[in-house]
Write a protein that holds these residues in place. Structure first.
Motif, PDB file in Angstrom:
ATOM      1  N   SER A 185      35.969  41.849  35.907  1.00  0.00           N
ATOM      2  CA  SER A 185      36.389  40.744  35.285  1.00  0.00           C
ATOM      3  C   SER A 185      35.288  39.506  35.698  1.00  0.00           C
ATOM      4  N   ARG A 186      34.263  40.126  36.581  1.00  0.00           N
ATOM      5  CA  ARG A 186      33.363  39.296  36.890  1.00  0.00           C
ATOM      6  C   ARG A 186      32.138  39.986  37.342  1.00  0.00           C
ATOM      7  N   SER A 187      31.022  39.329  36.573  1.00  0.00           N
ATOM      8  CA  SER A 187      29.744  39.630  36.905  1.00  0.00           C
ATOM      9  C   SER A 187      29.191  40.126  38.179  1.00  0.00           C
ATOM     10  N   VAL A 188      27.980  40.483  38.421  1.00  0.00           N
ATOM     11  CA  VAL A 188      27.246  41.216  39.805  1.00  0.00           C
ATOM     12  C   VAL A 188      26.969  39.613  39.674  1.00  0.00           C
ATOM     13  N   GLY A 189      25.854  38.817  39.326  1.00  0.00           N
ATOM     14  CA  GLY A 189      25.750  37.661  39.494  1.00  0.00           C
ATOM     15  C   GLY A 189      26.917  36.476  40.670  1.00  0.00           C
ATOM     16  N   GLN A 190      27.901  36.745  38.984  1.00  0.00           N
ATOM     17  CA  GLN A 190      28.690  35.843  39.840  1.00  0.00           C
ATOM     18  C   GLN A 190      29.834  36.393  41.281  1.00  0.00           C
ATOM     19  N   MET A 191      30.172  37.383  41.242  1.00  0.00           N
ATOM     20  CA  MET A 191      30.098  37.781  42.795  1.00  0.00           C
ATOM     21  C   MET A 191      29.171  38.009  44.411  1.00  0.00           C
TER      22      MET A 191
ATOM     23  N   PHE B 203      27.587  46.987  41.199  1.00  0.00           N
ATOM     24  CA  PHE B 203      28.142  46.475  42.420  1.00  0.00           C
ATOM     25  C   PHE B 203      26.698  45.344  43.863  1.00  0.00           C
ATOM     26  N   VAL B 204      27.956  44.938  44.187  1.00  0.00           N
ATOM     27  CA  VAL B 204      27.830  43.966  44.684  1.00  0.00           C
ATOM     28  C   VAL B 204      27.986  44.243  46.772  1.00  0.00           C
TER      29      VAL B 204
ATOM     30  N   ARG C 166      38.570  34.561  47.075  1.00  0.00           N
ATOM     31  CA  ARG C 166      39.455  34.030  46.781  1.00  0.00           C
ATOM     32  C   ARG C 166      39.111  32.379  45.792  1.00  0.00           C
ATOM     33  N   ILE C 167      37.510  32.345  45.990  1.00  0.00           N
ATOM     34  CA  ILE C 167      36.572  31.742  45.646  1.00  0.00           C
ATOM     35  C   ILE C 167      36.215  32.102  44.440  1.00  0.00           C
ATOM     36  N   LEU C 168      36.838  32.993  43.597  1.00  0.00           N
ATOM     37  CA  LEU C 168      36.290  34.273  42.314  1.00  0.00           C
ATOM     38  C   LEU C 168      37.670  33.959  41.404  1.00  0.00           C
ATOM     39  N   ASP C 169      38.364  32.932  42.427  1.00  0.00           N
ATOM     40  CA  ASP C 169      40.056  32.834  41.559  1.00  0.00           C
ATOM     41  C   ASP C 169      40.663  34.089  40.686  1.00  0.00           C
ATOM     42  N   VAL C 170      40.831  35.543  41.193  1.00  0.00           N
ATOM     43  CA  VAL C 170      40.684  36.954  39.837  1.00  0.00           C
ATOM     44  C   VAL C 170      42.253  37.098  40.951  1.00  0.00           C
ATOM     45  N   SER C 171      42.544  37.923  39.506  1.00  0.00           N
ATOM     46  CA  SER C 171      43.891  38.514  40.258  1.00  0.00           C
ATOM     47  C   SER C 171      43.630  40.075  40.697  1.00  0.00           C
ATOM     48  N   GLU C 172      42.664  40.486  40.131  1.00  0.00           N
ATOM     49  CA  GLU C 172      42.178  41.803  39.915  1.00  0.00           C
ATOM     50  C   GLU C 172      42.021  42.615  41.575  1.00  0.00           C
ATOM     51  N   PRO C 173      42.095  43.237  41.203  1.00  0.00           N
ATOM     52  CA  PRO C 173      41.329  43.927  42.830  1.00  0.00           C
ATOM     53  C   PRO C 173      39.847  44.795  43.000  1.00  0.00           C
ATOM     54  N   TYR C 174      39.473  44.120  44.313  1.00  0.00           N
ATOM     55  CA  TYR C 174      38.267  44.686  44.352  1.00  0.00           C
ATOM     56  C   TYR C 174      38.689  46.404  43.876  1.00  0.00           C
ATOM     57  N   MET C 175      37.489  46.448  43.796  1.00  0.00           N
ATOM     58  CA  MET C 175      36.653  48.739  43.415  1.00  0.00           C
ATOM     59  C   MET C 175      36.137  48.092  44.648  1.00  0.00           C
ATOM     60  N   LEU C 176      36.447  49.667  45.430  1.00  0.00           N
ATOM     61  CA  LEU C 176      35.413  49.385  46.429  1.00  0.00           C
ATOM     62  C   LEU C 176      34.861  50.985  46.554  1.00  0.00           C
ATOM     63  N   LEU C 177      33.520  50.788  46.556  1.00  0.00           N
ATOM     64  CA  LEU C 177      32.761  51.727  46.305  1.00  0.00           C
ATOM     65  C   LEU C 177      32.851  52.836  47.414  1.00  0.00           C
ATOM     66  N   SER C 178      32.522  51.334  48.626  1.00  0.00           N
ATOM     67  CA  SER C 178      31.846  52.449  50.265  1.00  0.00           C
ATOM     68  C   SER C 178      32.256  50.830  51.050  1.00  0.00           C
ATOM     69  N   GLY C 179      32.525  51.636  52.222  1.00  0.00           N
ATOM     70  CA  GLY C 179      32.970  50.907  53.406  1.00  0.00           C
ATOM     71  C   GLY C 179      32.769  51.431  54.316  1.00  0.00           C
TER      72      GLY C 179
END
Length: 189
Positions: free
Chosen positions: A150-156, A176-177, A102-115
């Protein structure tokens, strides 16, 4: 005014920071504050998995209550795809992920690499990489590794760190973050 392209934050996203931080930092207080009742407060999570081809876009919390059936769907979605084992994910981690998004204000979904990661999967990954913790919070359903195109590791990472609610790892080399609900800390570059 700051250029949102350089920081990854938008004005609307930053304005939501206070609400998101309060919700994530102390989710148990959401029922206690009378002013939040009836305010239409919702929490939403959007993710897809390149490993399974599955996606999820759902509201999992409405006005102080987690939606039990939806939480089960999230737990299944975040399963260890290698073993198909599931775990009840710690909802604080989901809240951190949702607030950061929500802070990043993106509509793109996260890509889940590992939960969730089974102990077997974690041991296998540890044998291949020094970056995998022996007592990983992934094994107890308290962590997720995420990517956004759409966002860098630093931004995330900055968005997750703004929540001040858990661990944030920057893995720039792998793009990834890591977000978890453990002690507040950060690492990586």
């Amino acid at each position: 005014m700051t250029n949102s392209a350089s920081t990854g934050f938008t004005r609307r996203g930053l304005l939501g920071l206070f609400a998101a931080t309060a919700v994530v930092a102390a989710p148990t207080y959401s029922n206690a504050f009378g002013l939040l009742r009836g305010a239409g407060d919702i929490r939403r999570i959007r993710m897809y998995s390149g490993r399974t081809g599955e996606s999820i876009d759902t509201i999992y919390w409405i006005e102080g209550k987690y939606i039990k059936e939806v939480v089960k769907e999230i737990n299944y979605f975040m399963r260890d795809w290698r073993t198909d084992d599931t775990m009840s994910m710690d909802l604080r981690t989901i809240d951190i992920m949702a607030a950061s998004h929500r802070i990043l204000d993106v509509s793109e979904p996260y890509m889940l690499l590992s939960g969730y990661r089974s102990p077997k999967t974690n041991a296998m990954l540890r044998s291949r990489s020094r970056g995998v913790a022996k007592k990983s919070l992934h094994m107890v359903g308290q962590a997720a590794d995420l990517r956004l195109k759409s966002r860098s590791v630093g931004q995330m990472a900055r968005a997750a760190e703004a929540c001040a609610s858990g661990g944030v790892g920057r893995y720039s080399g792998s793009n990834f973050v890591h977000m978890d609900c453990g002690p507040v800390r950060h690492w990586g570059g």
